[in-house]
Scaffold this motif. Structure first.
Motif, PDB file in Angstrom:
ATOM      1  N   VAL A  84      49.846  45.480  48.062  1.00 12.89           N
ATOM      2  CA  VAL A  84      51.097  44.816  47.664  1.00 12.89           C
ATOM      3  C   VAL A  84      51.796  44.257  48.898  1.00 12.89           C
ATOM      4  N   ALA A  85      51.847  45.049  49.973  1.00 17.84           N
ATOM      5  CA  ALA A  85      52.497  44.591  51.211  1.00 17.84           C
ATOM      6  C   ALA A  85      51.792  43.358  51.767  1.00 17.84           C
ATOM      7  N   LEU A  86      50.467  43.377  51.791  1.00 21.00           N
ATOM      8  CA  LEU A  86      49.712  42.236  52.307  1.00 21.00           C
ATOM      9  C   LEU A  86      49.893  41.006  51.431  1.00 21.00           C
ATOM     10  N   SER A  87      49.884  41.208  50.125  1.00 27.63           N
ATOM     11  CA  SER A  87      50.048  40.080  49.204  1.00 27.63           C
ATOM     12  C   SER A  87      51.376  39.364  49.453  1.00 27.63           C
ATOM     13  N   GLU A  88      52.443  40.139  49.567  1.00 29.26           N
ATOM     14  CA  GLU A  88      53.759  39.548  49.802  1.00 29.26           C
ATOM     15  C   GLU A  88      53.809  38.825  51.154  1.00 29.26           C
ATOM     16  N   ALA A  89      53.238  39.458  52.180  1.00 25.49           N
ATOM     17  CA  ALA A  89      53.300  38.875  53.522  1.00 25.49           C
ATOM     18  C   ALA A  89      52.445  37.621  53.640  1.00 25.49           C
ATOM     19  N   ILE A  90      51.271  37.629  53.025  1.00 29.35           N
ATOM     20  CA  ILE A  90      50.387  36.448  53.087  1.00 29.35           C
ATOM     21  C   ILE A  90      51.016  35.277  52.333  1.00 29.35           C
ATOM     22  N   GLU A  91      51.632  35.560  51.199  1.00 30.51           N
ATOM     23  CA  GLU A  91      52.306  34.485  50.462  1.00 30.51           C
ATOM     24  C   GLU A  91      53.491  33.943  51.267  1.00 30.51           C
ATOM     25  N   ALA A  92      54.216  34.826  51.940  1.00 24.87           N
ATOM     26  CA  ALA A  92      55.333  34.378  52.779  1.00 24.87           C
ATOM     27  C   ALA A  92      54.828  33.507  53.928  1.00 24.87           C
ATOM     28  N   ALA A  93      53.565  33.733  54.340  1.00 24.88           N
ATOM     29  CA  ALA A  93      52.973  32.942  55.426  1.00 24.88           C
ATOM     30  C   ALA A  93      52.354  31.643  54.920  1.00 24.88           C
ATOM     31  N   GLY A  94      52.399  31.433  53.602  1.00 24.14           N
ATOM     32  CA  GLY A  94      51.999  30.132  53.066  1.00 24.14           C
ATOM     33  C   GLY A  94      50.721  30.052  52.279  1.00 24.14           C
ATOM     34  N   ALA A  95      50.067  31.188  52.011  1.00 23.64           N
ATOM     35  CA  ALA A  95      48.819  31.151  51.250  1.00 23.64           C
ATOM     36  C   ALA A  95      48.986  31.901  49.927  1.00 23.64           C
ATOM     37  N   PRO A  96      48.497  31.339  48.817  1.00 15.76           N
ATOM     38  CA  PRO A  96      48.588  32.042  47.535  1.00 15.76           C
ATOM     39  C   PRO A  96      47.627  33.229  47.507  1.00 15.76           C
ATOM     40  N   GLY A 124      41.294  28.707  45.932  1.00 15.88           N
ATOM     41  CA  GLY A 124      41.969  28.805  47.218  1.00 15.88           C
ATOM     42  C   GLY A 124      42.907  29.972  47.381  1.00 15.88           C
ATOM     43  N   ARG A 125      42.823  30.950  46.496  1.00 13.62           N
ATOM     44  CA  ARG A 125      43.691  32.124  46.603  1.00 13.62           C
ATOM     45  C   ARG A 125      43.011  33.213  47.420  1.00 13.62           C
ATOM     46  N   VAL A 126      43.782  33.884  48.246  1.00 17.14           N
ATOM     47  CA  VAL A 126      43.277  35.061  48.953  1.00 17.14           C
ATOM     48  C   VAL A 126      43.252  36.210  47.951  1.00 17.14           C
ATOM     49  N   VAL A 127      42.083  36.800  47.752  1.00 23.10           N
ATOM     50  CA  VAL A 127      41.948  37.877  46.777  1.00 23.10           C
ATOM     51  C   VAL A 127      41.972  39.211  47.512  1.00 23.10           C
ATOM     52  N   ILE A 128      43.009  40.003  47.247  1.00 24.79           N
ATOM     53  CA  ILE A 128      43.164  41.315  47.871  1.00 24.79           C
ATOM     54  C   ILE A 128      42.673  42.359  46.881  1.00 24.79           C
TER      55      ILE A 128
END
Length: 236
Positions: A84-96, A124-128
């Motif tokens: 969850v932490a990574l998902s929020e941070a990666i989206e804040a950095a500009g990647a879905p 193009g989504r980063v899958v965590i």
């Protein structure tokens, strides 16, 4: 780019306090997220598995008397917190992103379905991928090897605190030498602490390359994906 679809394996400690590796450190999470988002912006499909050791290690916790299976499930929930932490941070950095878990927690993440994960990657989504394999007694290294195989990734990027695999612990033995190339069998026969034996064996059976490299040098994830000579490459 030599690699178009990769699986990045992070330790939970990479997201924790720089001194202890415990908890979640905001700056550490942001640094990792920025590198992942940048790589995704280059058109590389990125799946990501993170350990949960910064929160709880099931194997260690079970030594205190907790049933091993229960302790492992606790560790799996720790990986979901990191996800969850990574998902929020990666989206804040500009990647879905999409967070998918082996354990069903629908209010937090999608359940892992292979075809759905592939569709997210193709869009193009980063899958965590959280929750490990969903089974006790298996490490997140094995989960990374399993998911990389399921998703037809071209390489498993094992991000660590050191710049590859050494003949001994370089922090304890100044004469330790980095090994730039290894075979799966050499890792198993020498008992090198790269990943657990189950993960190495699965990669060997699938012909999945493993690149072990230093996460903490800025830009190394991109360098690894570009095929630059860094770390230790493990293959047949």
């Amino acid at each position: 780019m030599p690699y178009q679809r990769v699986l990045l394996k992070l330790s939970g400690e990479a997201l924790g306090d720089p001194q202890t590796g415990h908890g979640l450190d905001t700056d550490a999470v942001k640094r990792v997220a920025a590198q992942v988002a940048h790589v995704a912006s280059l058109g590389v499909q990125v799946a990501l598995v993170c350990g949960g050791g910064n929160i709880l290690r099931g194997a260690q916790f079970s030594e205190l008397g907790t049933n091993r299976a229960s302790a492992d499930y606790m560790g799996m929930l720790g990986t979901v917190i990191n996800g969850v932490a990574l998902s929020e941070a990666i989206e804040a950095a500009g990647a879905p992103t999409r967070l998918m878990t082996a354990l069903e927690i629908r209010e937090v993440a999608e359940p892992f379905v292979r075809r759905r994960a592939l569709r997210h990657l193709e869009r193009g989504r980063v899958v965590i991928l959280g929750g490990g394999t969903g089974n006790p007694f298996f490490t997140t290294d094995t989960a990374a090897a399993l998911r990389a195989s399921e998703l037809s990734c071209e390489v498993l990027l094992k991000a660590t605190k050191v710049d590859g695999v050494y003949t001994a612990d370089p922090k304890l033995d100044p004469s330790a030498e980095r090994l730039p190339r290894l075979t799966y069998m050499q890792v198993l026969e020498r008992g090198l602490k790269v990943m657990d034996g189950t993960a190495i064996t699965l990669c060997m059976e699938r012909g999945l390359r493993i690149l072990v490299f230093d996460l903490f040098r800025e830009g190394n994830i991109e360098r690894a994906i570009r095929g630059e000579n860094l770390g230790t490459l493990i293959q047949a």
